[in-house]
Design an enzyme around this catalytic site. Structure first.
Site, PDB file in Angstrom:
ATOM      1  N   TYR A   1       0.830  -1.210   0.000  1.00 26.81           N
ATOM      2  CA  TYR A   1       0.000   0.000   0.000  1.00 26.81           C
ATOM      3  C   TYR A   1       0.862   1.257   0.000  1.00 26.81           C
ATOM      4  O   TYR A   1       1.610   1.527   0.948  1.00 26.81           O
ATOM      5  CB  TYR A   1      -0.973   0.007   1.191  1.00 26.81           C
ATOM      6  CG  TYR A   1      -2.023  -1.093   1.114  1.00 26.81           C
ATOM      7  CD1 TYR A   1      -2.240  -1.807  -0.071  1.00 26.81           C
ATOM      8  CD2 TYR A   1      -2.789  -1.435   2.218  1.00 26.81           C
ATOM      9  CE1 TYR A   1      -3.187  -2.818  -0.144  1.00 26.81           C
ATOM     10  CE2 TYR A   1      -3.748  -2.443   2.149  1.00 26.81           C
ATOM     11  CZ  TYR A   1      -3.929  -3.137   0.958  1.00 26.81           C
ATOM     12  OH  TYR A   1      -4.865  -4.135   0.889  1.00 26.81           O
TER      13      TYR A   1
ATOM     14  N   ASN B   1      -7.224 -13.310  -1.508  1.00 25.98           N
ATOM     15  CA  ASN B   1      -7.496 -13.574  -2.935  1.00 25.98           C
ATOM     16  C   ASN B   1      -7.239 -15.035  -3.305  1.00 25.98           C
ATOM     17  O   ASN B   1      -6.850 -15.326  -4.431  1.00 25.98           O
ATOM     18  CB  ASN B   1      -6.650 -12.641  -3.819  1.00 25.98           C
ATOM     19  CG  ASN B   1      -6.956 -11.182  -3.564  1.00 25.98           C
ATOM     20  OD1 ASN B   1      -8.075 -10.739  -3.789  1.00 25.98           O
ATOM     21  ND2 ASN B   1      -5.981 -10.429  -3.059  1.00 25.98           N
TER      22      ASN B   1
ATOM     23  N   SER C   1     -11.966   4.777   5.095  1.00 23.20           N
ATOM     24  CA  SER C   1     -12.500   6.131   4.951  1.00 23.20           C
ATOM     25  C   SER C   1     -11.577   7.109   5.669  1.00 23.20           C
ATOM     26  O   SER C   1     -11.094   6.834   6.764  1.00 23.20           O
ATOM     27  CB  SER C   1     -13.902   6.233   5.546  1.00 23.20           C
ATOM     28  OG  SER C   1     -14.314   7.579   5.478  1.00 23.20           O
TER      29      SER C   1
HETATM   30  N1  LIG Z   1      -6.387  -8.018  -0.145  1.00 28.04           N
HETATM   31  C1  LIG Z   1      -6.599  -7.286  -1.224  1.00 28.04           C
HETATM   32  O1  LIG Z   1      -6.221  -7.642  -2.352  1.00 28.04           O
HETATM   33  C2  LIG Z   1      -7.339  -5.989  -1.073  1.00 28.04           C
HETATM   34  C3  LIG Z   1      -7.836  -5.329  -2.202  1.00 28.04           C
HETATM   35  C4  LIG Z   1      -8.528  -4.141  -1.999  1.00 28.04           C
HETATM   36  C5  LIG Z   1      -8.709  -3.639  -0.715  1.00 28.04           C
HETATM   37  N2  LIG Z   1      -8.197  -4.298   0.367  1.00 28.04           N
HETATM   38  C6  LIG Z   1      -8.357  -3.778   1.759  1.00 28.04           C
HETATM   39  O2  LIG Z   1      -9.741  -3.502   1.962  1.00 28.04           O
HETATM   40  C7  LIG Z   1      -9.904  -2.127   2.338  1.00 28.04           C
HETATM   41  C8  LIG Z   1     -11.241  -1.623   1.848  1.00 28.04           C
HETATM   42  O3  LIG Z   1     -11.320  -1.653   0.444  1.00 28.04           O
HETATM   43  P1  LIG Z   1     -11.253  -0.323  -0.439  1.00 28.04           P
HETATM   44  O4  LIG Z   1     -10.508   0.717   0.318  1.00 28.04           O
HETATM   45  O5  LIG Z   1     -10.710  -0.660  -1.757  1.00 28.04           O
HETATM   46  O6  LIG Z   1     -12.784   0.041  -0.664  1.00 28.04           O
HETATM   47  P2  LIG Z   1     -13.992   0.481   0.296  1.00 28.04           P
HETATM   48  O7  LIG Z   1     -13.591   0.505   1.717  1.00 28.04           O
HETATM   49  O8  LIG Z   1     -15.140  -0.354  -0.107  1.00 28.04           O
HETATM   50  O9  LIG Z   1     -14.297   1.968  -0.225  1.00 28.04           O
HETATM   51  C9  LIG Z   1     -13.493   3.054   0.102  1.00 28.04           C
HETATM   52  C10 LIG Z   1     -14.131   4.300  -0.491  1.00 28.04           C
HETATM   53  O10 LIG Z   1     -15.480   4.421  -0.032  1.00 28.04           O
HETATM   54  C11 LIG Z   1     -15.705   5.690   0.588  1.00 28.04           C
HETATM   55  N3  LIG Z   1     -16.525   5.446   1.777  1.00 28.04           N
HETATM   56  C12 LIG Z   1     -16.220   4.616   2.817  1.00 28.04           C
HETATM   57  N4  LIG Z   1     -17.187   4.631   3.732  1.00 28.04           N
HETATM   58  C13 LIG Z   1     -18.148   5.496   3.272  1.00 28.04           C
HETATM   59  C14 LIG Z   1     -19.389   5.936   3.795  1.00 28.04           C
HETATM   60  N5  LIG Z   1     -19.856   5.491   4.973  1.00 28.04           N
HETATM   61  N6  LIG Z   1     -20.100   6.830   3.056  1.00 28.04           N
HETATM   62  C15 LIG Z   1     -19.629   7.275   1.872  1.00 28.04           C
HETATM   63  N7  LIG Z   1     -18.454   6.889   1.326  1.00 28.04           N
HETATM   64  C16 LIG Z   1     -17.705   6.007   2.033  1.00 28.04           C
HETATM   65  C17 LIG Z   1     -14.355   6.255   0.934  1.00 28.04           C
HETATM   66  O11 LIG Z   1     -14.334   7.652   0.787  1.00 28.04           O
HETATM   67  P3  LIG Z   1     -14.174   8.655   2.071  1.00 28.04           P
HETATM   68  O12 LIG Z   1     -12.749   8.597   2.484  1.00 28.04           O
HETATM   69  O13 LIG Z   1     -14.588   9.961   1.489  1.00 28.04           O
HETATM   70  O14 LIG Z   1     -15.112   8.180   3.125  1.00 28.04           O
HETATM   71  C18 LIG Z   1     -13.433   5.587  -0.102  1.00 28.04           C
HETATM   72  O15 LIG Z   1     -13.345   6.379  -1.269  1.00 28.04           O
HETATM   73  C19 LIG Z   1      -8.688  -1.450   1.705  1.00 28.04           C
HETATM   74  O16 LIG Z   1      -8.461  -0.153   2.202  1.00 28.04           O
HETATM   75  C20 LIG Z   1      -7.613  -2.465   2.024  1.00 28.04           C
HETATM   76  O17 LIG Z   1      -7.201  -2.363   3.381  1.00 28.04           O
HETATM   77  C21 LIG Z   1      -7.540  -5.473   0.204  1.00 28.04           C
END
Ligand SMILES: NC(=O)c1ccc[n+]([C@@H]2O[C@H](COP(=O)([O-])OP(=O)(O)OC[C@H]3O[C@@H](n4cnc5c(N)ncnc54)[C@H](OP(=O)(O)O)[C@@H]3O)[C@@H](O)[C@H]2O)c1
Length: 274
Positions: free
Chosen positions: A57, A149, A245
């Site tokens: 990251y 994954n 977030s």
């Molecule tokens: N193992 C893997 O291959 C893998 C792949 C992807 C992700 N991950 C992990 O999973 C975590 C989560 O996935 P992600 O970050 O890709 O996607 P996510 O958490 O589904 O979405 C993040 C986005 O959603 C917005 N958001 C979050 N809560 C919200 C709410 N209550 N209302 C409105 N908007 C909201 C955030 O913006 P704001 O900041 O404006 O709230 C941000 O832009 C990652 O950060 C990482 O730690 C792992």
């Protein structure tokens, strides 16, 4: 908050994702550090204790920021559950050992609560990767092992290679995206493995916001549609999730989503959405 208890540990159902903490995947924005440190501070204050990160990251900068924030906010290490991930490569054993040292150094900690193999890599030897992970557990540098994954066959192979139980398989799973969870979720539930759902709101976030079923259930609970998407995930046995977030209001809403009690009828309606 709802919790999962297994293999002698208890984990909150909602943790904190950090995929873009510090910038874009390959572009650390060091000049914006204060913004990201403020986001971490509010996450600590709101009550997050499980932080999900990875060496990958923002080229390690996400881990660096988490470490800095723990020190600056005087957070006792034992109050936190820190997950990091290693990218498996062909030189598997030495690469995993070095990667773990790097993560520990950037995070400023002596141990990881959970260390995941980030992706299955056909060029990497899983046998060697797990030989290293098993050694790290013996040395006390890693407390639990997991994968990410992995499909069902790869997960079962990991279980054979790991001396410790595989604590989790972290995969993309959300109310509109259930492809990777097919077969894996049931297996996890029957075999004491957590399914950590990533991208819990990002995939089809517009759909989550505008879907009439989600909207009507949100209204009934005085909640937002995103909270209902998270509540649907954590209502499922052995499912935990890690929304990211940097907005304190969203952080609070996401954590509080675990307190929403969906009825069986509401779960049935939400289950039919994908
Ligand atoms: N193992 C893997 O291959 C893998 C792949 C992807 C992700 N991950 C992990 O999973 C975590 C989560 O996935 P992600 O970050 O890709 O996607 P996510 O958490 O589904 O979405 C993040 C986005 O959603 C917005 N958001 C979050 N809560 C919200 C709410 N209550 N209302 C409105 N908007 C909201 C955030 O913006 P704001 O900041 O404006 O709230 C941000 O832009 C990652 O950060 C990482 O730690 C792992």
């Amino acid at each position: 908050m709802k919790y999962e208890t297994l293999h002698g540990l208890t984990l909150p159902k909602i943790g904190f994702g950090t995929a873009q903490l510090g910038g874009l995947p390959n572009f650390p924005k060091r000049a914006k550090s204060d913004f990201y440190l403020a986001a971490l501070r509010s996450a600590f204050e709101i009550g997050y204790t499980h932080f999900d990160t990875a060496e990958r990251y923002v080229r390690g900068f996400a881990e660096e920021l988490i470490g800095r924030s723990i020190r600056e906010n005087n957070i006792p290490r034992e109050k936190l559950f820190i997950t990091s991930k290693v990218l498996p490569t062909p030189w598997s054993y030495s690469r995993v050992m070095q990667a773990c040292e790097g993560s520990l150094r950037r995070l400023g900690t002596e141990y990881l609560d959970l260390y995941l193999v980030h992706y299955p890599n056909p060029l990497a030897s899983m046998k060697e990767t797990f030989r290293a992970l098993n050694q790290l557990v013996r040395e006390g540098k890693v407390r639990n092992i997991g994968v990410s994954n992995f499909n069902l066959k790869q997960l079962q192979n990991a279980q054979r290679l790991s001396d410790a139980p595989i604590l989790t398989n972290q995969i993309g799973y959300n109310i509109f995206f259930r492809y990777y969870s097919r077969g894996v979720l049931e297996y996890c539930q029957q075999n004491n493995v957590l399914l950590t759902a990533y991208m819990p709101v990002k995939i089809n976030s517009k759909g989550i916001r505008t879907n009439s079923v989600i909207q009507s259930i949100a209204q009934a609970h005085g909640a937002t549609p995103f909270q209902i998407a998270l509540a649907w995930l954590v209502a499922q046995p052995r499912v935990v999730t890690i929304p990211m977030s940097f907005n304190p209001q969203h952080q609070k809403e996401n954590l509080e989503a675990a307190d929403i009690e969906l009825t069986q009828h509401e779960m049935d309606r939400l289950n039919k959405l994908a």
